[in-house]
Scaffold this active site. Sequence first.
Site, PDB file in Angstrom:
ATOM      1  N   VAL A   3       0.744  -1.283  -0.083  1.00 28.49           N
ATOM      2  CA  VAL A   3       0.018  -0.216   0.021  1.00 28.49           C
ATOM      3  C   VAL A   3       1.037   1.201   0.055  1.00 28.49           C
ATOM      4  CG1 VAL A   3      -1.813   1.361   1.059  1.00 28.49           C
ATOM      5  CG2 VAL A   3      -1.759  -1.301   1.268  1.00 28.49           C
ATOM      6  N   GLY A  48       1.313   5.562   0.042  1.00 27.76           N
ATOM      7  CA  GLY A  48       0.468   6.573   0.745  1.00 27.76           C
ATOM      8  C   GLY A  48      -0.194   6.006   2.041  1.00 27.76           C
ATOM      9  N   GLY A 101       0.819   6.098   5.082  1.00 26.63           N
ATOM     10  CA  GLY A 101       0.895   7.072   6.430  1.00 26.63           C
ATOM     11  C   GLY A 101      -0.333   7.714   6.955  1.00 26.63           C
ATOM     12  N   ILE A 155      -6.900   7.051   3.344  1.00 26.74           N
ATOM     13  CA  ILE A 155      -7.281   6.006   2.913  1.00 26.74           C
ATOM     14  C   ILE A 155      -5.987   5.000   2.764  1.00 26.74           C
ATOM     15  CG2 ILE A 155      -7.909   4.880   0.550  1.00 26.74           C
ATOM     16  CD1 ILE A 155      -9.613   7.551   0.178  1.00 26.74           C
ATOM     17  N   ASP A 213       5.386   4.757   2.533  1.00 23.94           N
ATOM     18  CA  ASP A 213       5.038   6.210   2.518  1.00 23.94           C
ATOM     19  C   ASP A 213       6.250   7.049   2.427  1.00 23.94           C
ATOM     20  OD1 ASP A 213       2.426   7.822   3.358  1.00 23.94           O
ATOM     21  OD2 ASP A 213       4.082   8.911   3.549  1.00 23.94           O
ATOM     22  N   ASP A 261       9.225   7.195  -2.377  1.00 23.69           N
ATOM     23  CA  ASP A 261       8.719   8.475  -3.206  1.00 23.69           C
ATOM     24  C   ASP A 261       8.320   7.914  -4.546  1.00 23.69           C
ATOM     25  OD1 ASP A 261       8.428  10.675  -4.707  1.00 23.69           O
ATOM     26  OD2 ASP A 261      10.428  11.510  -4.269  1.00 23.69           O
ATOM     27  N   SER A 301     -10.272   9.799  -7.603  1.00 21.57           N
ATOM     28  CA  SER A 301     -11.027  10.482  -6.945  1.00 21.57           C
ATOM     29  C   SER A 301     -12.283  11.035  -7.961  1.00 21.57           C
ATOM     30  CB  SER A 301     -10.356  12.138  -6.896  1.00 21.57           C
ATOM     31  OG  SER A 301     -11.322  12.919  -6.124  1.00 21.57           O
ATOM     32  N   TYR A 350      -4.961  18.376 -10.037  1.00 21.25           N
ATOM     33  CA  TYR A 350      -5.705  17.318  -9.265  1.00 21.25           C
ATOM     34  C   TYR A 350      -6.747  16.511  -9.999  1.00 21.25           C
ATOM     35  CZ  TYR A 350      -7.006  14.480  -5.263  1.00 21.25           C
ATOM     36  OH  TYR A 350      -7.390  13.395  -4.445  1.00 21.25           O
ATOM     37  N   LYS A 362      -6.277  12.635 -11.626  1.00 20.47           N
ATOM     38  CA  LYS A 362      -7.141  11.434 -11.326  1.00 20.47           C
ATOM     39  C   LYS A 362      -7.953  11.010 -12.152  1.00 20.47           C
ATOM     40  CE  LYS A 362      -6.005  11.270  -6.573  1.00 20.47           C
ATOM     41  NZ  LYS A 362      -5.149  10.104  -6.410  1.00 20.47           N
ATOM     42  N   THR A 414     -10.468  12.801   5.583  1.00 17.09           N
ATOM     43  CA  THR A 414      -9.102  12.399   5.700  1.00 17.09           C
ATOM     44  C   THR A 414      -8.291  13.754   5.934  1.00 17.09           C
ATOM     45  OG1 THR A 414      -8.781  13.044   3.148  1.00 17.09           O
ATOM     46  CG2 THR A 414      -9.241  10.838   3.755  1.00 17.09           C
TER      47      THR A 414
END
Length: 255
Positions: A13, A15, A17, A20, A39, A71, A152, A165, A169, A200
């Site tokens: 997984v 992200g 930290g 989601i 993360d 990263d 998203s 953004y 997405k 979040t």
Amino acid sequence: MVNGLVSGRLALVTGAGSGIGRAACQVLSREGATVIAADKNYDAALETIKKYTALASGSNATGDHTALELDVSDPKSVQSLLQAVLKEYKTPPRIVVNSAGITRDNWLLKLSEEDYDSVLNVNLKGTFLVMQTFAKAMTEASIAGSIINISSIVGKYGNIGQSNYSASKAGVVAMTQTAAKELGKFNVRVNAILPGFIDTPIVKTVPDKVMHNMLKLVPLGRLGEPTEVAEVITFLSSDKSSFISGAAIDVTGGF
């Protein structure tokens, strides 16, 4: 857990930290997966493993779960992650969740090229690099896998102040659908989830008045919980979704 949806499977997984990604680690581990929490903020990933994943597994120990720094926008970092995983577990993960993402919001007329590039580099290029690297590892090891990319709902409808953004997405969805067509012959499924307004850290920065107006657009009348997205991630990771690939699933409370 013996009878979990993803018992005995290795899951990566990104992200992990917060938000989601953290919730995905929690639910996947609850359902029996061994979790690699990756993360850019290593301490946050480690906290996920120690405080959330271990507890979800019914233990106070981290067990076989591990936290790694990553990263996603750096190809060398992604390759290093793969090598670390292969060294530790002797196999690529069967489940890959691309949850790493950032925002750099501004009006289109004021958005800097730097902020445009940084969001596309993490959200779109980062998803590409992780998916390409780990899908290749899956196919070479003849592993049936499941890749879940977090898009998203603004990738479908756009959003004021989020031209970078929303573009990133939307790209994730198109890339997911293409990857599903290419990787199906290797028995690797690829799906996207389009969360709506989820509680979040990113959402916590929204002013109360704006939030009130946003919630008017949600028929269920509330923010979603990260775990509600994580439950869908886990379903898509499991054999319960064995004929679902190339899908883009809204998790929005009806928005």
